[in-house]
Motif scaffolding. Sequence first.
Motif, PDB file in Angstrom:
ATOM      1  N   THR A 120       0.810  -1.216   0.000  1.00 45.62           N
ATOM      2  CA  THR A 120       0.000   0.000   0.000  1.00 45.62           C
ATOM      3  C   THR A 120       0.843   1.267   0.000  1.00 45.62           C
ATOM      4  N   HIS A 121       1.929   1.253   0.784  1.00 49.31           N
ATOM      5  CA  HIS A 121       2.679   2.476   1.024  1.00 49.31           C
ATOM      6  C   HIS A 121       4.010   2.415   0.289  1.00 49.31           C
ATOM      7  N   LEU A 122       4.041   3.024  -0.908  1.00 51.18           N
ATOM      8  CA  LEU A 122       5.195   2.954  -1.791  1.00 51.18           C
ATOM      9  C   LEU A 122       5.660   4.356  -2.180  1.00 51.18           C
ATOM     10  N   THR A 123       6.969   4.494  -2.367  1.00 55.41           N
ATOM     11  CA  THR A 123       7.506   5.701  -2.983  1.00 55.41           C
ATOM     12  C   THR A 123       7.418   5.551  -4.499  1.00 55.41           C
ATOM     13  N   ASP A 124       7.664   6.628  -5.225  1.00 53.36           N
ATOM     14  CA  ASP A 124       7.664   6.563  -6.687  1.00 53.36           C
ATOM     15  C   ASP A 124       8.700   5.554  -7.180  1.00 53.36           C
ATOM     16  N   SER A 125       9.845   5.518  -6.537  1.00 53.88           N
ATOM     17  CA  SER A 125      10.899   4.578  -6.931  1.00 53.88           C
ATOM     18  C   SER A 125      10.462   3.139  -6.710  1.00 53.88           C
TER      19      SER A 125
END
Length: 454
Positions: free
Chosen positions: A272-277
Amino acid sequence: MTSQVFAGQALLPEGWARDVVIGFDAAGTIARVETGAEQAPGMERVEIMVPALSNLHSHAFQRAMAGLAEVAGPSADSFWTWRDRMYRCVGSMTPDDIETVALYLQIELLKGGFGHLVEFHYQHHSGTGVPYANPAETSLRQFEAARQSGIGLTQLPVFYAQSDFGGLPPVAGQRPFLHDVDGYLRLMETVRARAAEDGQLAGCAIHSLRAATPEQMRAILAELPEEAPIHIHVAEQMREVEASIAWSGRRPVEWLLDEMPVDARWCLIHATHLTDSEVTRMAQSGAVAGLCPATEANLGDGIFEARDFLAQGGRFGVGTDSHVATSVAEELRLLEYSQRLRDRARNCLAAGEGSSTGRRLLGGALAGGHQAAGIAKAGLQVGAAASWLVMDHEHPFVGTASGDTLIDRWIFALGDQAIRDVIVRGKKVIENRRHALDEEIAPRFAEVLRKIQA
């Protein structure tokens, strides 16, 4: 000997086709697909045929507690307070209860449009943590439920050994889940043998980065067959992300992609909780994002970055996880609606101008769900399972639609009412919205619910 069914229109991998004959063998594998065909005398006819999907994430026992964690507590409710309620549910269930709930759930999932189920099974021992005489008892009960329901099954016995990052010891509520590496590998051998005997599938699940050390993960992965799917919960909650950073200096998905051989065999549940990278790297890995929109909404997890992930070629499928919902339409609808609410836009996951949002969702979930289940071919094609849904052409929303409009009406306007019959590997398991075990399983399930609620 080949059986044959004629469909007025059918959704094939290359698109909608009319006057389709599907031939399948005694094992329930499609041997022939012919379009523009004629219906031979005596050939069964259906009007609208759509491939059945794989549900890529399930904890069957949690269906029994659906609706029991919706009362506010004395402090802020969260995933973690819900988890405490779940632990109490686990501790009260016997193997008979586990089988009953699994069977009842599988029938519901069939009616909801799923022909195959990936069971992420971690309820291994008694409530006190004492193993049963057969350490694989509860895993075998999942296969027995599938034998009775008729659903396809990929079982993933779950490795669970720690309570948090850094190898912290488990807490009391986790005792029914626990294994050491050697015991877990023996369990996997038993599950693989039973899967082969039943014509089903098996793989591996590591509960989460919280529940296993890197050394334990590597020891297990080294023993897996090359074709076995690998699933893991990851980055579901911000508390998990913060704990991962404190432990390793990296976010959970970042750590996983850096340290483990993540590829197309893997399914990263929730993420659910992702950075763009992380979105980009996960899409490039070929791993499937295992999304469970109804459960993620129920638990307050957050919203997956589906729009960016799909734009970069990411693969996804849907599951029903804690089973507060049990249908294809509800999961796909909520996936799209979550993006709309966040971005204040419409048709966020459509492939482009003039394309159907429902069709993009259905096609993606079909391909990704089958990949996560370890199934080589998806959809109505030669070599794939003869598993499909017969849509109710007598319903006004269905009978007045054709092609992708039919899919959009199913997902966004109608839901499970659109589905009349369900065929799994050539066998009709739902007929006119009924299963042969409906009357038998309902009172058994009710008894388990009374026990859980006591």
